[in-house]
Design an enzyme around this catalytic site. Structure first.
Site, mmCIF file in Angstrom:
data_model
loop_
_atom_site.group_PDB
_atom_site.id
_atom_site.type_symbol
_atom_site.label_atom_id
_atom_site.label_comp_id
_atom_site.label_asym_id
_atom_site.label_seq_id
_atom_site.Cartn_x
_atom_site.Cartn_y
_atom_site.Cartn_z
ATOM 1 N N GLU A 167 -4.875 -8.957 0.925
ATOM 2 C CA GLU A 167 -5.653 -8.224 2.251
ATOM 3 C C GLU A 167 -6.645 -8.112 2.303
ATOM 4 O O GLU A 167 -7.252 -7.764 1.018
ATOM 5 C CB GLU A 167 -4.949 -6.971 3.167
ATOM 6 C CG GLU A 167 -4.180 -7.740 3.845
ATOM 7 C CD GLU A 167 -3.044 -6.020 4.383
ATOM 8 O OE1 GLU A 167 -4.118 -4.872 4.638
ATOM 9 O OE2 GLU A 167 -1.942 -5.961 4.059
ATOM 10 N N GLU A 225 1.015 -0.976 0.100
ATOM 11 C CA GLU A 225 0.367 0.107 0.007
ATOM 12 C C GLU A 225 0.651 1.510 0.133
ATOM 13 O O GLU A 225 0.992 1.805 0.805
ATOM 14 C CB GLU A 225 -1.166 0.043 1.293
ATOM 15 C CG GLU A 225 -1.741 -1.470 1.157
ATOM 16 C CD GLU A 225 -2.616 -1.336 2.867
ATOM 17 O OE1 GLU A 225 -3.145 -0.595 3.344
ATOM 18 O OE2 GLU A 225 -3.795 -2.282 2.561
HETATM 19 O O1 IFM Z 1 -4.097 -3.544 8.985
HETATM 20 C C1 IFM Z 1 -3.971 -2.865 7.831
HETATM 21 C C2 IFM Z 1 -2.696 -3.367 7.098
HETATM 22 O O2 IFM Z 1 -1.103 -2.977 7.172
HETATM 23 C C3 IFM Z 1 -2.645 -2.159 5.864
HETATM 24 N N1 IFM Z 1 -3.614 -2.912 5.144
HETATM 25 C C4 IFM Z 1 -5.068 -2.163 5.931
HETATM 26 C C5 IFM Z 1 -5.063 -2.755 7.411
HETATM 27 C C6 IFM Z 1 -6.125 -2.764 8.261
HETATM 28 O O3 IFM Z 1 -6.590 -1.638 8.609
#
Ligand code: IFM
Length: 470
Positions: A369, A175
């Site tokens: 994710e 990200e």
């Molecule tokens: O916890 C985070 C992760 O580190 C990166 N993506 C989003 C998740 C939830 O906020």
């Protein structure tokens, strides 16, 4: 071992053969042991120890103590049947000051972790940068300076040299939009700056570091190289209103096209560069950079949580995370939300995956994710019932399946996250895990969702929705 939902199985919504099921974490969120094994300080150590930056003043000093408990954690992954586990390497464990030779004790930790994963038949997926920049590099300008991109590529080669014989899949950055804009423009993540020009410079150097790392690791023989983005599933509040459509296009540029276009060889979008120029010179962009950033990808990691709905709202001040967004309103969704306040809208994921497949074809997608924060706790009998997480995951997996049916090349799905952990500025209040962590004792308690996920993996897909007649 508990079993959840088995009696409801009537039929199955199957995923393609070889679809990868797994879970993800990140170093600073779980490891703890911040002063062990020669680890240097990172920008998140500094940020979390700065009063007022995180909820309750929480830090990652101990987190889930995974540094010491990794074997127990991998054994739990194996009980769930995970085929893959995505974790990140803490750069300051490998290079305490962000430069120079590798710290052997740092590499040894990840070496043991990888061996333990492989020994349990779990494929390790390594993220090289999940936000924990060595503090020493921050003091030289961090991601706002070009040197950090070169340093990142050097660090990536050190990690690959040690783990590359067992790790097949490499994710350069997690990200970069968050690292650049939450960290440098909104100031709500480390390093806590609030300067749009710094945000754009950081975005560029993250992209450059990514490109240099891909080139270096490919030359070193890495099998599959990719990046993880959190593309916004952004849509206009009224698709018929030209102002709303233009607002959605701008937000799409500031979160999606700014990374995707150069990575896929299209160079920077002109509208995004025009916004960047409003805040300062764009002389960070040098000849040859776009070619470096366009190093071919073998994988596009997608993190998805919630959609974004925007509308033209004359007079609205800029959202600090989106420099140049004056006059744009971010419209809260009326429907259900997670405890992060994020709208639950699985259809947004289907639409996003279709859009990526259409506009950026040819690179397989991995959902790196997806998950939800809900604060369920153990009941008197020790069980953690988390039906809202199960419903969230079920809905989003159906959304992924629908996208695959419509042609998106999605190869796998990793739940965020394996276990409750340090949720950055939200500290430990927000629990995203399949596994409950009792922080005072560090006891792990698989939630119902963990057993639900185990059953799903064993079955190779989702149970059919209940008809009410079974
Ligand atoms: O916890 C985070 C992760 O580190 C990166 N993506 C989003 C998740 C939830 O906020």
């Amino acid at each position: 071992m508990q079993t959840v939902g088995q009696s409801a199985v009537q039929a199955e919504l199957r995923f393609p053969a070889g679809f990868v099921w797994g879970a993800a974490t990140a170093a600073y969120q779980i490891e703890g042991a911040v002063s062990e094994g020669g680890r240097g300080r990172s920008i998140w150590d500094t940020f979390s120890h700065t009063p007022g930056r995180t909820a309750d003043g929480d830090t990652g000093d101990v987190a889930c103590d995974h540094y010491h408990r990794y074997a127990e954690d991998v054994a739990l992954m194996a009980r769930l049947g995970l085929a893959a586990y995505r974790f990140s390497v803490a750069w300051p464990r490998i290079q305490p000051d962000g430069t120079g030779p590798a710290n052997p004790a740092g590499l040894d930790f990840y070496d043991r972790l990888v061996d333990t994963l492989v020994g349990h038949g779990i494929d390790p997926i390594v993220t090289l940068y999940h936000w924990d920049l060595p503090q020493a590099l921050q003091e030289q300008g961090g991601w706002t300076v070009r040197q950090t991109a070169h340093r990142f590529a050097g660090y990536a080669e050190l990690v690959h040299a040690r783990l590359g014989d067992r790790v097949r899949t490499w994710v350069t950055l997690n990200e970069p939009w968050c690292a650049a804009f939450l960290g440098h423009t909104a100031g709500v993540h480390a390093p806590g700056q609030a300067d749009p020009a710094a945000g754009f410079a950081a975005a560029h150097h993250l992209l450059l570091g990514h490109g240099e790392a891909v080139r270096g690791l490919r030359a070193a023989g890495a099998e599959r190289l990719g990046v993880t983005l959190n593309p916004a599933a952004v849509r206009p509040a009224d698709p018929q209103a030209p102002g709303d459509v233009a607002a959605a296009r701008l937000v799409d540029g500031l979160q999606n096209r700014i990374f995707l276009d150069p990575m896929f060889g299209h160079g920077y979008p002109a509208d995004v560069l025009a916004v960047a120029r409003r805040f300062g010179p764009t002389d960070w962009l040098q000849d040859g950079d776009e070619a470096t950033i366009a190093a071919p990808l073998g994988l596009l990691g997608v993190n998805y949580y919630a959609p974004a709905v925007v509308a033209a709202r004359p007079g609205e001040p800029a959202n600090p995370t989106y420099p140049g967004s004056e006059g744009i309103g971010f419209i809260p969704s009326p429907g259900p939300a997670t405890e992060m306040g994020w709208a639950i809208e699985p259809a947004g994921l289907t639409g996003l995956l279709e859009r990526l497949a259409r506009d950026y074809p040819g690179v397989p997608i991995l959902i790196t994710e997806n998950g939800a924060a809900f604060a369920d706790r153990p009941d008197a009998g020790g069980r953690v019932a988390d039906p809202r997480r199960i419903a969230y995951l079920d809905g989003h997996l159906r959304a992924v399946h629908a996208a695959i049916d419509r042609g998106a090349d999605v190869r796998g799905y990793l739940v965020w996250t394996l276990m409750d952990n340090f949720e950055w500025a939200e500290g430990y209040r927000k629990r995203f895990g399949l596994i409950y962590v009792d922080y005072p004792t560090q006891r792990r308690v698989p939630k119902d969702s963990a057993w639900w996920y185990r059953d799903l993996i064993a079955r190779g897909g989702l149970a059919a929705p209940r008809t009410g007649r079974e």
